[in-house]
Design a protein around this motif. Structure first.
Motif: not given
Length: 425
Positions: A78-81, A84, A409-410, A412-413, A415-417
């Motif tokens: 999975h990429l984030q959680v 998925e 994954s890191e 994308l996290a 990006d969100l933060q």
């Protein structure tokens, strides 16, 4: 129930089995039989390959959902959680469903130890059975013959591509690896190969459909045409997942569905709509809404790195490209770097807190030995490496984040933060 939280279950699964990878079907098949005695699976599609598995699964899912089928999809990693990995009708399994299935597996297994992947595979099959899906699409984790997914007899099986990867488990040649992946084929069931240059052992398999011989594609401006034996689909929109290699994946997915026309009817319109609307994060994923554009890709072997290099040359000619890069140390790092070195102006080596990850110093020395210049190292976090690339970049540059799924994954996290980038398309 052993645990109440999904994170607790996952942490425990990581330590349950003495080996993170333990290929073989006996343990997982035995537990599955206890979970579902007399199991009659839904229509089952299995997808294996070195590259292109995730894209092919996503295309199959999109097309089948357009047709109105209730789909179950199992992918990894999975990429984030974690959720998925298991999707029902396009929706991720929720924490409660996962915890409940893990508890059922835990009770059924007794003293049998299971690997992290085996636990996940059993969870997917259990959830799909309870959700009564019409069709389940299963992505092989590693190889094929001894992968946990292979406890089921697939109604049709697809091998997307063959490259030299995971040599410690699968062998050191394309022929050896192809034999392992061909283990998902079943006598009398459709077998599809989407590799344009397949090893001979695949070509001689009874009833196999080969790209370039039994089916194929042709580009025609902004559209493309699919060709099969006695069948055709003209003026298809380009697949929504970017990259010219996706035509191979799309052609093979169509061939797979056409081979199941009696069991799993799919209209031409469902194929057209599915390919036009399919989405898959982490594959040439473009973020164009921030100060500097970013392209994210999980290229982590020479074959996928070469596809990335070709895409950069085609879509971003003349751009100064800054690459944020990290990879597992058991990968063909020399081959990966060599495939893209001609298009990258500056490298930023991002650290990953994993035992399998290549260390920045080792990466730097290997790359310097190859004659690669402009290498930046010594960052404490992925965020620092990405921040350095942004700090050095000029307005017309492109930042490419590529390599391990864990790096994606890191990122994308981040990006969100952080809000550093936005506007994924």
């Amino acid at each position: 129930m052993r645990y109440e939280e999904l994170s607790e279950w996952l942490d425990w699964q990581e330590s349950l089995h003495p080996k993170s990878i333990d290929l073989g079907l006996t343990r997982v098949a035995g537990v599955h039989k206890k979970l579902h005695p007399g199991y009659e699976p839904p229509i089952t599609l299995s997808v294996a390959g070195t590259n292109g598995k995730g894209s092919s699964v996503a295309m199959l899912e999109a097309i089948l959902r357009e047709q109105g089928y209730r789909t179950g999809v199992y992918t990894s990693p999975h990429l984030q959680v974690y959720n998925e990995r298991i999707r029902i009708d396009g929706n991720m399994a929720d924490d409660a469903a996962l915890c409940a299935t893990f508890d059922r597996i835990d009770q059924a297994r007794a003293d049998v130890t299971l690997s992290f992947f085996e636990f996940g595979t059993l969870a997917a099959l259990d959830i799909f059975a309870r959700e009564r899906v019409d069709v389940q699409i299963l992505e092989v984790g590693l190889g094929g013959r001894l992968d946990a997914v292979n406890i089921l007899d697939a109604d049709a099986a697809l091998i997307t591509s063959i490259g030299v990867d995971h040599v410690d488990w699968l062998g050191s040649t394309r022929d050896m690896i192809a034999m392992e992946k061909a283990g998902i084929f079943r006598p009398g069931k459709p077998a599809i190969v989407g590799d344009p240059n397949p090893p001979a052992c695949l070509c001689s398999h009874a009833g196999v459909s080969l790209l370039g011989r039994d089916f194929g594609y042709e580009l025609s401006g902004s559209v493309w045409n699919w060709r099969g034996l006695g069948a055709a689909l003209d003026r298809l929109a380009w697949p929504a997942i970017p990259g010219r290699h996706q035509f191979m994946n799309a052609a093979a997915a169509i061939q797979m569905l056409r081979s199941l026309a009696d069991l799993l009817p799919v209209s031409d319109q469902a194929i057209r709509n599915g390919l036009k609307n399919v989405r898959l994060p982490g594959r040439f994923q473009y973020f164009g809404g921030g100060s500097i554009p970013v392209l994210l890709d999980v290229a982590h072997n020479p074959q996928s790195a070469a596809a990335l290099a070709g895409y950069l040359q085609e879509q971003f000619p003349g751009k100064t490209i800054r690459a944020v890069f990290s990879v597992m140390r058991d990968k063909d790092i020399h081959g990966i770097v060599d495939a893209v070195r001609g298009v990258v102006a500056c490298w930023y080596l991002a650290p990953l807190k994993l035992d399998r990850a290549a260390r920045g110093g080792d990466l730097s020395r290997l790359m310097q030995g190859m004659g690669v210049e402009s290498i930046r190292n010594g960052y404490k976090t992925v965020a620092e490496a990405v921040g350095a690339a942004f700090s050095d970049a000029q307005p017309d540059d492109l930042i490419v984040v590529f390599g391990s799924f864990f790096l994606a994954s890191e990122f994308l996290a981040l990006d969100l933060q952080s809000g550093l980038i936005s506007g994924s398309v």
